[in-house]
Design a protein around this motif. Structure first.
Motif, short mmCIF file in Angstrom:
data_model
loop_
_atom_site.label_atom_id
_atom_site.label_comp_id
_atom_site.label_asym_id
_atom_site.label_seq_id
_atom_site.Cartn_x
_atom_site.Cartn_y
_atom_site.Cartn_z
N ALA A 78 12.02 14.39 -11.89
CA ALA A 78 11.37 13.09 -11.80
C ALA A 78 11.76 12.37 -10.50
O ALA A 78 12.77 12.67 -9.87
CB ALA A 78 11.77 12.23 -12.99
N THR A 79 10.95 11.40 -10.13
CA THR A 79 11.25 10.55 -8.97
C THR A 79 12.35 9.57 -9.38
O THR A 79 12.15 8.76 -10.29
CB THR A 79 10.00 9.79 -8.52
N ARG A 80 13.49 9.65 -8.73
CA ARG A 80 14.63 8.80 -9.08
C ARG A 80 14.70 7.55 -8.21
O ARG A 80 15.17 6.49 -8.66
CB ARG A 80 15.95 9.58 -8.94
N VAL A 81 14.29 7.69 -6.95
CA VAL A 81 14.28 6.55 -6.01
C VAL A 81 13.02 6.64 -5.16
O VAL A 81 12.65 7.73 -4.71
CB VAL A 81 15.51 6.55 -5.09
N SER A 82 12.38 5.51 -4.95
CA SER A 82 11.27 5.42 -4.00
C SER A 82 11.62 4.30 -3.04
O SER A 82 11.95 3.19 -3.48
CB SER A 82 9.95 5.08 -4.69
N PHE A 83 11.58 4.59 -1.73
CA PHE A 83 11.83 3.50 -0.80
C PHE A 83 10.76 3.43 0.29
O PHE A 83 10.13 4.42 0.64
CB PHE A 83 13.24 3.55 -0.19
N VAL A 84 10.56 2.20 0.76
CA VAL A 84 9.62 1.93 1.85
C VAL A 84 10.38 1.13 2.89
O VAL A 84 11.09 0.18 2.57
CB VAL A 84 8.40 1.12 1.35
N GLU A 114 0.83 -1.21 0.00
CA GLU A 114 0.00 0.00 0.00
C GLU A 114 0.86 1.26 0.00
O GLU A 114 0.53 2.25 -0.65
CB GLU A 114 -0.91 0.00 1.22
N ALA A 115 1.97 1.20 0.73
CA ALA A 115 2.89 2.34 0.75
C ALA A 115 3.40 2.64 -0.65
O ALA A 115 3.46 3.81 -1.07
CB ALA A 115 4.04 2.08 1.71
N PHE A 116 3.76 1.60 -1.38
CA PHE A 116 4.25 1.80 -2.74
C PHE A 116 3.15 2.33 -3.65
O PHE A 116 3.41 3.14 -4.55
CB PHE A 116 4.82 0.50 -3.31
N LEU A 118 3.12 6.03 -3.06
CA LEU A 118 4.29 6.66 -3.68
C LEU A 118 4.13 6.71 -5.20
O LEU A 118 4.48 7.71 -5.84
CB LEU A 118 5.56 5.91 -3.31
N LYS A 119 3.60 5.64 -5.76
CA LYS A 119 3.38 5.61 -7.21
C LYS A 119 2.36 6.67 -7.64
O LYS A 119 2.51 7.30 -8.69
CB LYS A 119 2.91 4.22 -7.64
N SER A 120 1.36 6.88 -6.81
CA SER A 120 0.29 7.83 -7.16
C SER A 120 0.79 9.27 -7.17
O SER A 120 0.17 10.14 -7.80
CB SER A 120 -0.88 7.69 -6.19
#
Length: 235
Positions: free
Chosen positions: A201-207, A186-188, A191-193
């Motif tokens: 741009a978003t270069r890294v997304s972490f959970v 759900e966290a991802f 972040l995707k939304s």
């Protein structure tokens, strides 16, 4: 441009989108025994940990914000930069209680070359928001959320809100409808939304899952390919 949240349910889960202009900053993901962080290359040629996770549950992130005069950099006695404070927290040199004591007894200022605000959290799910020149707030709520505008004094940065930038509102609405079973997946999705494209741009997304003591991350908005990093030792 960045987005950060902390959700306290059966697990404490942290999400972060790292948005950056590659023509200005150089970064890389760095995985160490005690730290996972997005290293930012600074003039000293070192990669600094201004956004990352310590195995002890400390998670710190700096988010760009339009500055205010009261937060202007100063090297005067009793002044501490938000960047040094955040990196020390991520390194595990200081605890959240230490940071709280510092902000209560010192003037927190911007770094010499950037105006930033911070969200720091620990394994207990406590969140400390620090905005140089404006103050701080310690909380443990169901969720905490921050983007690139002031939380403590919204009117300060309201004039700088980009007309189509509704990341905070969209993420807030999604988090509002989550429950105690809030998950990494759900966290991802959140972040995707609110991912960004283009120059910033978003270069890294972490959970990060506190219960698992594990970091999940994706690069360049490739949310179909999630990599895991497990801290080997317990707290």
């Amino acid at each position: 441009m960045c987005t950060r949240f902390v959700y306290n349910g059966k697990d404490t889960i942290i999400g972060f989108n790292f948005d950056i202009d590659l023509s200005v900053w150089t970064h890389k993901i760095i995985k160490e025994k005690n730290r996972f962080y997005i290293g930012i290359k600074m003039p000293d040629s070192s990669y600094h940990s201004f956004h990352g996770v310590n195995k002890n549950g400390n998670v710190g992130t700096l988010l760009y914000v339009n500055g205010n005069e009261k937060g202007k950099y100063s090297n005067a006695p009793k002044c501490r930069t938000i960047s040094e404070l955040t990196e020390s927290f991520i390194k595990g040199v200081i605890t959240l209680d230490d940071v709280l004591n510092i902000v209560q007894n010192n003037r927190i200022v911007y770094a010499p070359d950037a105006t930033m605000q911070a969200m720091l959290s620990d394994k207990k799910g406590r969140v400390l928001i620090i905005e140089p020149g404006l103050g701080y707030r310690l909380e443990k709520a169901q969720y905490s959320l921050i983007t690139n505008y002031s939380i403590l004094s919204p009117e300060i940065t309201k004039p700088y809100i980009v007309s189509d930038d509704d990341r905070f509102e969209r993420a807030d609405e999604l988090l509002k409808h989550c429950n105690d079973s809030f998950s990494v997946a759900e966290a991802f999705q959140i972040l995707k939304s609110v991912k960004q494209e283009g120059i910033w741009a978003t270069r890294v997304s972490f959970v990060y899952s506190v219960n698992e003591n594990r970091v999940y991350y994706v690069e360049n908005n490739d949310f179909e390919y999630v990599t895991k990093y497990q801290f080997c030792n317990s707290y």
